[in-house]
Design an enzyme around this catalytic site. Structure first.
Site, PDB file in Angstrom:
ATOM      1  N   ARG A 160       0.832  -1.194   0.000  1.00  0.00           N
ATOM      2  CA  ARG A 160       0.000   0.000   0.000  1.00  0.00           C
ATOM      3  C   ARG A 160       0.875   1.256   0.000  1.00  0.00           C
ATOM      4  O   ARG A 160       0.567   2.247  -0.639  1.00  0.00           O
ATOM      5  CB  ARG A 160      -0.938   0.006   1.202  1.00  0.00           C
ATOM      6  CG  ARG A 160      -1.866   1.193   1.217  1.00  0.00           C
ATOM      7  CD  ARG A 160      -2.919   1.100   2.315  1.00  0.00           C
ATOM      8  NE  ARG A 160      -2.326   0.947   3.607  1.00  0.00           N
ATOM      9  CZ  ARG A 160      -2.551  -0.077   4.438  1.00  0.00           C
ATOM     10  NH1 ARG A 160      -3.363  -1.041   4.090  1.00  0.00           N
ATOM     11  NH2 ARG A 160      -1.984  -0.143   5.605  1.00  0.00           N
ATOM     12  N   ILE A 215     -10.924   1.835   6.272  1.00  0.00           N
ATOM     13  CA  ILE A 215      -9.488   1.615   6.092  1.00  0.00           C
ATOM     14  C   ILE A 215      -8.681   2.472   7.086  1.00  0.00           C
ATOM     15  O   ILE A 215      -7.819   3.247   6.701  1.00  0.00           O
ATOM     16  CB  ILE A 215      -9.041   1.902   4.644  1.00  0.00           C
ATOM     17  CG1 ILE A 215      -9.484   3.315   4.191  1.00  0.00           C
ATOM     18  CG2 ILE A 215      -9.511   0.847   3.692  1.00  0.00           C
ATOM     19  CD1 ILE A 215      -8.861   3.757   2.886  1.00  0.00           C
ATOM     20  N   PRO A 216      -8.953   2.321   8.393  1.00  0.00           N
ATOM     21  CA  PRO A 216      -8.270   3.188   9.362  1.00  0.00           C
ATOM     22  C   PRO A 216      -6.745   3.044   9.331  1.00  0.00           C
ATOM     23  O   PRO A 216      -6.031   4.016   9.550  1.00  0.00           O
ATOM     24  CB  PRO A 216      -8.843   2.750  10.707  1.00  0.00           C
ATOM     25  CG  PRO A 216      -9.341   1.364  10.480  1.00  0.00           C
ATOM     26  CD  PRO A 216      -9.792   1.333   9.044  1.00  0.00           C
ATOM     27  N   ASP A 217      -6.259   1.856   9.019  1.00  0.00           N
ATOM     28  CA  ASP A 217      -4.811   1.662   8.968  1.00  0.00           C
ATOM     29  C   ASP A 217      -4.181   2.352   7.761  1.00  0.00           C
ATOM     30  O   ASP A 217      -2.988   2.624   7.742  1.00  0.00           O
ATOM     31  CB  ASP A 217      -4.458   0.173   8.967  1.00  0.00           C
ATOM     32  CG  ASP A 217      -5.075  -0.580   7.798  1.00  0.00           C
ATOM     33  OD1 ASP A 217      -6.218  -0.265   7.428  1.00  0.00           O
ATOM     34  OD2 ASP A 217      -4.404  -1.467   7.260  1.00  0.00           O
ATOM     35  N   ALA A 218      -4.987   2.659   6.763  1.00  0.00           N
ATOM     36  CA  ALA A 218      -4.465   3.307   5.561  1.00  0.00           C
ATOM     37  C   ALA A 218      -4.545   4.825   5.627  1.00  0.00           C
ATOM     38  O   ALA A 218      -3.970   5.507   4.791  1.00  0.00           O
ATOM     39  CB  ALA A 218      -5.222   2.820   4.329  1.00  0.00           C
TER      40      ALA A 218
END
Length: 116
Positions: free
Chosen positions: A37, A104-107
């Site tokens: 990513r 998509i909190p990690d993104a």
């Protein structure tokens, strides 16, 4: 922790297209994981092409939602069932967008620098 073998985990991650390497002894922690990513974001900023294998139209991974954001920002995203290809002409600027990172909190931290 360094004594616990993680070969199965490493193999599973590699089958999903993740680049994994053990820092000290092969098959044992610690390990480094190259997350695609980040490369998708870098490609979207600087231009070029990247193909992310192991996630595509059939995937529920956050990378799919992240690629959707890149597409909204004017990167070209080519979808296949098992891969995503992101391309951006370095002569075409990105467009700022507003999106909800709830799925998509990690993104969100990866997308933030692209908004600047």
């Amino acid at each position: 922790m360094k004594e616990q073998p993680i070969t199965d985990l490493i193999n599973a991650l590699q089958q999903l297209g993740t680049k994994v390497s053990c820092v000290e002894e092969t098959g044992f922690p610690p390990m480094t994981i190259h997350i695609e990513r980040l490369d998708v974001g870098k490609t979207s900023i600087s231009g070029g092409t990247i193909n992310v294998k192991g996630c595509g139209t059939d995937s529920i991974q956050g990378n799919v939602a992240f690629a959707n954001v890149m597409e909204q920002m004017r990167a070209t995203v080519t979808w296949a069932s098992e891969s995503i290809t992101v391309t951006r002409d370095p002569n075409v600027g990105l467009t700022g967008v507003s999106f909800n990172c709830g799925k998509i909190p990690d993104a969100s931290m990866d997308a933030g620098p692209m908004m600047i």
